[in-house]
Each structure stands twice: as structure tokens, then as C-alpha cells.
Design a protein around this motif. Structure first.
Motif, PDB file in Angstrom:
ATOM      1  N   LYS A 197       0.832  -1.215   0.000  1.00  0.00           N
ATOM      2  CA  LYS A 197       0.000   0.000   0.000  1.00  0.00           C
ATOM      3  C   LYS A 197       0.863   1.261   0.000  1.00  0.00           C
ATOM      4  O   LYS A 197       0.526   2.245  -0.664  1.00  0.00           O
ATOM      5  N   ARG A 198       1.965   1.238   0.740  1.00  0.00           N
ATOM      6  CA  ARG A 198       2.880   2.380   0.717  1.00  0.00           C
ATOM      7  C   ARG A 198       3.477   2.575  -0.677  1.00  0.00           C
ATOM      8  O   ARG A 198       3.615   3.709  -1.152  1.00  0.00           O
ATOM      9  N   THR A 210      -3.927  11.590 -12.012  1.00  0.00           N
ATOM     10  CA  THR A 210      -5.164  12.096 -11.425  1.00  0.00           C
ATOM     11  C   THR A 210      -5.910  10.915 -10.799  1.00  0.00           C
ATOM     12  O   THR A 210      -6.519  10.108 -11.496  1.00  0.00           O
ATOM     13  N   VAL A 211      -5.778  10.817  -9.498  1.00  0.00           N
ATOM     14  CA  VAL A 211      -6.437   9.742  -8.754  1.00  0.00           C
ATOM     15  C   VAL A 211      -7.502  10.390  -7.876  1.00  0.00           C
ATOM     16  O   VAL A 211      -7.235  11.411  -7.224  1.00  0.00           O
ATOM     17  N   PRO A 212      -8.717   9.838  -7.866  1.00  0.00           N
ATOM     18  CA  PRO A 212      -9.765  10.424  -7.029  1.00  0.00           C
ATOM     19  C   PRO A 212      -9.294  10.596  -5.583  1.00  0.00           C
ATOM     20  O   PRO A 212      -8.669   9.683  -5.018  1.00  0.00           O
ATOM     21  N   GLU A 213      -9.599  11.745  -5.020  1.00  0.00           N
ATOM     22  CA  GLU A 213      -9.160  12.051  -3.655  1.00  0.00           C
ATOM     23  C   GLU A 213      -9.676  11.014  -2.657  1.00  0.00           C
ATOM     24  O   GLU A 213      -8.975  10.646  -1.704  1.00  0.00           O
ATOM     25  N   ILE A 219      -6.721   4.667   0.891  1.00  0.00           N
ATOM     26  CA  ILE A 219      -5.434   3.975   1.014  1.00  0.00           C
ATOM     27  C   ILE A 219      -4.663   4.505   2.219  1.00  0.00           C
ATOM     28  O   ILE A 219      -4.081   3.740   2.992  1.00  0.00           O
ATOM     29  N   ALA A 220      -4.673   5.828   2.395  1.00  0.00           N
ATOM     30  CA  ALA A 220      -3.973   6.436   3.537  1.00  0.00           C
ATOM     31  C   ALA A 220      -4.574   5.949   4.861  1.00  0.00           C
ATOM     32  O   ALA A 220      -3.834   5.678   5.822  1.00  0.00           O
ATOM     33  N   ARG A 221      -5.897   5.820   4.893  1.00  0.00           N
ATOM     34  CA  ARG A 221      -6.552   5.336   6.116  1.00  0.00           C
ATOM     35  C   ARG A 221      -6.156   3.886   6.404  1.00  0.00           C
ATOM     36  O   ARG A 221      -5.860   3.524   7.553  1.00  0.00           O
ATOM     37  N   ARG A 224      -2.742   3.762   7.809  1.00  0.00           N
ATOM     38  CA  ARG A 224      -2.759   4.182   9.215  1.00  0.00           C
ATOM     39  C   ARG A 224      -3.243   3.057  10.115  1.00  0.00           C
ATOM     40  O   ARG A 224      -2.647   2.781  11.164  1.00  0.00           O
ATOM     41  N   TRP A 225      -4.328   2.362   9.691  1.00  0.00           N
ATOM     42  CA  TRP A 225      -4.837   1.231  10.469  1.00  0.00           C
ATOM     43  C   TRP A 225      -3.789   0.126  10.614  1.00  0.00           C
ATOM     44  O   TRP A 225      -3.586  -0.410  11.697  1.00  0.00           O
ATOM     45  N   ILE A 226      -3.148  -0.233   9.504  1.00  0.00           N
ATOM     46  CA  ILE A 226      -2.175  -1.329   9.519  1.00  0.00           C
ATOM     47  C   ILE A 226      -0.966  -0.949  10.380  1.00  0.00           C
ATOM     48  O   ILE A 226      -0.464  -1.774  11.157  1.00  0.00           O
ATOM     49  N   THR A 227      -0.530   0.298  10.267  1.00  0.00           N
ATOM     50  CA  THR A 227       0.601   0.758  11.072  1.00  0.00           C
ATOM     51  C   THR A 227       0.277   0.653  12.568  1.00  0.00           C
ATOM     52  O   THR A 227       1.103   0.184  13.372  1.00  0.00           O
TER      53      THR A 227
END
Length: 231
Positions: A197-198, A210-213, A219-221, A224-227
Motif C-alpha cells: 500500500k505504501r 489524477t487519482v480520485p481524492e 489507502i492512507a486510512r 494508518r490502520w495497519i501501522t
């Protein structure tokens, strides 16, 4: 793999089938699971359901070659419509499909279930939406398993009807019982997922695509969960 020697994945699934069960194996392919369980004396009877002609014929052949036609009924049917009231099914297994596909099969075929069946599910990805469907429809996850076989991680989810249960977003994502057990294979799966994911997120940023926000935030969430899980 055959009806005599199941794959490690199907052996894990078989371990959750209670003695004396009447099994409906939906998407049974060659019917290896119900045939193996009947040969071992674990189950009383089974239905092997297949929606496509080629695997349906393969299942018929496996059952016929083992002389189990009286105990195993092979049906060409869409999803849970393979199950009839007279079958008195106590366990339903669906293995080797995407979690969203399994969810859709249950949503479309709810009327074919009495509601007291044990569900043994082995999704290939899409576990989160499948767990969400189980929660919304009154099923509690009673067992979870995870194995690493031939480069792939396979999850097994066992659910039964219960009092209403509420799982958090993280529990739906990782699996409520998996989060508690934190087995070495579970941690290894999510360490690998975190790296991927990183890498995906960095790739998006590097390519300036151009990737939808919303996708980036999701992915960022998850990162964060996995970390937090691995901390």
C-alpha cells in the motif's frame, strides 16, 4: 489435489464442518470437499451446487467414481438455489470466490436459508464487505483462520446466526478474531500489505496521476490502520 488429498486450504475449511452435518457446498467445482468429508464419515449427506456446466459435470464424475450418488446430490443451479427444504442442510460452504461474489450469492439467495446453518466461507479477497454483510444480517463470526499457501494468503470465516453484533470498521477490515489472535501468519500478511500500500501510494504521487481524492484517502486510512495494528 483430489478427493483423497485436499489442498491445505480445503483441509482448513473441512476442519470447521461438524460431525453429522448435512453440507451444501456452493461452487463445488470437482466436489472434492463433500466427497472427502463423506469418505471420512464426517458428514451425513451433501449437495454440490455448480452454476457452470463443465464443473457441474466434473462434480458428477467425482461423485459417481466414488459411488456416492445416494449421499451427494449434484445440482446445476445458481448459488443457493441449489438448496431445497428437503435437503435439511446444516452447513453451507463457499470457497475460492471473491468476498463480494460470496456476499452477492447470499444476498440473492437468503430465502433458501432457514437461518440456523453454519456458514464456512473462504473468500479470495473482499473479506471486508463480506463481514459487513454478515453483521448486517445477524451473523456472528465464531471462528477465523488464515493460512499462507503457494504465495497467497487465504482467510476462512465461520459465522452463525446470533443476537445482533456490531463490529468496528477496523474489525470488519482485519477480522475481529484475527485481531485478537495476532498469529505470526496474520502479522506477516499485514506487514506485506503495508509495504504494497505504501508502494501504491508513492507510485500515485510519483506519477502525478489524477487519482480520485477519496481513493487516496482510503489507502492512507488503511495504511494508518495497519501501522497501528503492527505497532
Amino acid at each position: 489435489m483430489n478427493e483423497h488429498t485436499l489442498s491445505q486450504r480445503l483441509e482448513r475449511v473441512a476442519a470447521y464442518v461438524p460431525n453429522g452435518a448435512r453440507l451444501a457446498d456452493i461452487g463445488s467445482d470437482h466436489a472434492y470437499l463433500p466427497v472427502a468429508l463423506l469418505r471420512r464419515g464426517v458428514i451425513e449427506a451433501a449437495v454440490a451446487g455448480e452454476v457452470a456446466a463443465t464443473p457441474f459435470q466434473a462434480a458428477e464424475r467425482t461423485v459417481r467414481d466414488n459411488g456416492l450418488e445416494p449421499q451427494i446430490t449434484v445440482r446445476l443451479a445458481d448459488g443457493l438455489s441449489a438448496i431445497g427444504a428437503d435437503d435439511r442442510i446444516s452447513v453451507v460452504s463457499l470457497c475460492g470466490m471473491g468476498g463480494e461474489t460470496i456476499r452477492d450469492i447470499f444476498e440473492a439467495g437468503k430465502s433458501y436459508l432457514r437461518g440456523d446453518e453454519r456458514l464456512i466461507l473462504q473468500p479470495n479477497g473482499g473479506e471486508q464487505p463480506l463481514r459487513a454483510w454478515l453483521m448486517r444480517n445477524g451473523y456472528r463470526i465464531v471462528s477465523e483462520d488464515l493460512l499462507h499457501e503457494q504465495r497467497f494468503y487465504y482467510e476462512i470465516i465461520v459465522a452463525e446466526r446470533s443476537e445482533p453484533v456490531v463490529y468496528s470498521a477496523e474489525e470488519l477490515y482485519f477480522g475481529p478474531l484475527q485481531m485478537q489472535a495476532r498469529t505470526p501468519v496474520f502479522l506477516a500478511k499485514w506487514q506485506r500489505a503495508l509495504r504494497l500500500k505504501r508502494k501504491t501510494l508513492a507510485g500515485f504521487e510519483l506519477a502525478q496521476r489524477t487519482v480520485p481524492e477519496a481513493k487516496l484517502q482510503e489507502i492512507a486510512r488503511q495504511i494508518r490502520w495497519i501501522t497501528q495494528l503492527l505497532a
